[in-house]
Enzyme design. Structure first.
Site, PDB file in Angstrom:
ATOM      1  N   CYS A 109       0.822  -1.213   0.000  1.00  0.00           N
ATOM      2  CA  CYS A 109       0.000   0.000   0.000  1.00  0.00           C
ATOM      3  C   CYS A 109       0.857   1.264   0.000  1.00  0.00           C
ATOM      4  O   CYS A 109       2.014   1.232   0.407  1.00  0.00           O
ATOM      5  CB  CYS A 109      -0.908  -0.021   1.224  1.00  0.00           C
ATOM      6  SG  CYS A 109      -2.328   1.024   0.975  1.00  0.00           S
TER       7      CYS A 109
ATOM      8  N   ASP B  79      -7.617  -2.874  10.116  1.00  0.00           N
ATOM      9  CA  ASP B  79      -6.415  -2.078  10.384  1.00  0.00           C
ATOM     10  C   ASP B  79      -6.505  -1.573  11.825  1.00  0.00           C
ATOM     11  O   ASP B  79      -7.589  -1.536  12.414  1.00  0.00           O
ATOM     12  CB  ASP B  79      -6.384  -0.889   9.403  1.00  0.00           C
ATOM     13  CG  ASP B  79      -5.013  -0.253   9.266  1.00  0.00           C
ATOM     14  OD1 ASP B  79      -4.079  -0.625  10.002  1.00  0.00           O
ATOM     15  OD2 ASP B  79      -4.871   0.632   8.388  1.00  0.00           O
TER      16      ASP B  79
HETATM   17  O1  LIG Z   1      -0.970   5.189   4.217  1.00  0.00           O
HETATM   18  C1  LIG Z   1      -1.566   6.238   4.476  1.00  0.00           C
HETATM   19  O2  LIG Z   1      -0.983   7.313   4.597  1.00  0.00           O
HETATM   20  C2  LIG Z   1      -3.065   6.226   4.625  1.00  0.00           C
HETATM   21  C3  LIG Z   1      -3.729   7.429   4.805  1.00  0.00           C
HETATM   22  C4  LIG Z   1      -5.091   7.446   4.933  1.00  0.00           C
HETATM   23  C5  LIG Z   1      -5.802   6.281   4.889  1.00  0.00           C
HETATM   24  C6  LIG Z   1      -5.146   5.063   4.728  1.00  0.00           C
HETATM   25  C7  LIG Z   1      -3.776   5.041   4.594  1.00  0.00           C
HETATM   26  N1  LIG Z   1      -3.103   3.836   4.464  1.00  0.00           N
HETATM   27  C8  LIG Z   1      -3.844   2.643   4.627  1.00  0.00           C
HETATM   28  C9  LIG Z   1      -3.228   1.361   4.395  1.00  0.00           C
HETATM   29  O3  LIG Z   1      -3.837   0.519   3.784  1.00  0.00           O
HETATM   30  C10 LIG Z   1      -1.990   0.958   5.062  1.00  0.00           C
HETATM   31  O4  LIG Z   1      -1.385   0.006   4.273  1.00  0.00           O
HETATM   32  C11 LIG Z   1      -2.358   0.333   6.384  1.00  0.00           C
HETATM   33  O5  LIG Z   1      -2.867   1.359   7.215  1.00  0.00           O
HETATM   34  C12 LIG Z   1      -1.167  -0.290   7.018  1.00  0.00           C
HETATM   35  O6  LIG Z   1      -0.171   0.640   7.218  1.00  0.00           O
HETATM   36  P1  LIG Z   1       1.163   0.248   7.987  1.00  0.00           P
HETATM   37  O7  LIG Z   1       0.812   0.081   9.424  1.00  0.00           O
HETATM   38  O8  LIG Z   1       2.069   1.404   7.767  1.00  0.00           O
HETATM   39  O9  LIG Z   1       1.673  -0.992   7.337  1.00  0.00           O
END
Ligand SMILES: O=C(O)c1ccccc1NCC(=O)[C@H](O)[C@H](O)COP(=O)(O)O
Length: 197
Positions: free
Chosen positions: A6, A121
């Site tokens: 992502c 999440d």
């Molecule tokens: O990534 C971002 O900045 C974001 C902003 C707003 C809504 C969603 C967002 N990301 C969502 C995702 O799917 C991420 O992959 C997920 O939250 C996991 O993130 P991480 O903990 O950094 O792997």
């Protein structure tokens, strides 16, 4: 396990992720995110991808019309939707979607419709990409076969998920070199581990 990488913001990261075996790529259409990408810039990347890679657009509290328009313009095949404010009329969406459950406690997981797929999440103020984990014990006695798990995953903690049988994993900051830029080695290790290697 399937893998979604992502927060793709550039062609190099997208092509590396695909070459390494990612099943899906996520593009964040939320302007306040450090990983925000415009529909036009996402389209430039999507047009250069090979077949059989799913493109997923991320939206936060948007109307169905906005989601339909941006997905059409950018070439997203699917939408991933946070709808805390009940802005999205899901029945009016033109594409498949995954609803995001931002889990604060185990009780947030107890009423999932067992026929639907969800992305679970960790709850964070900024909506995602913060590296915060969901407590795995919340998934005890829950059928995880239609759940995409996100939040604080990295190559070192994937092993802990084994017994839960999640449908897929989603990662952003755990495979980044800096916000919005992926680290190829981290993506390689993550995808290998997710595939049981
Ligand atoms: O990534 C971002 O900045 C974001 C902003 C707003 C809504 C969603 C967002 N990301 C969502 C995702 O799917 C991420 O992959 C997920 O939250 C996991 O993130 P991480 O903990 O950094 O792997």
């Amino acid at each position: 396990m399937r893998v979604k990488i992502c927060g793709i913001t550039n062609l190099e990261d997208a092509q590396d992720a695909v070459e390494l075996g990612a099943d899906a790529l996520g593009f964040v259409f939320y302007e306040k995110s450090p990983r925000y990408i415009t529909a036009q810039d996402a389209r430039q990347i999507v047009d250069k991808l090979p077949p059989f890679v799913q493109t997923v657009g991320l939206f936060v509290n948007e109307s169905s019309k906005h989601i339909n328009d941006i997905c059409h313009l950018s070439g997203m095949q699917m939408a991933q939707i946070i709808d805390d404010e009940d802005n999205t009329e899901f029945e009016n969406l033109n594409m498949k979607y995954l609803e995001v459950i931002r889990a604060k406690s185990k009780s947030d997981l107890e009423y999932l419709n067992k026929h639907n797929y969800y992305l679970v999440d960790a709850f964070v103020e900024g909506f995602g990409g913060a590296g915060k984990r969901v407590a795995l014990e919340w998934f005890e006695n829950i059928d995880c076969s239609k759940i995409v798990l996100a939040g604080g995953l990295n190559a070192s903690n994937l092993q802990e998920l084994k017994k839960y049988n999640f449908f897929a994993v989603d990662v952003s900051s755990g495979v980044e070199a800096s916000k919005g830029k992926k680290d190829k080695e981290k993506m390689k290790e993550f995808i290998q581990k997710a595939n049981g290697n």
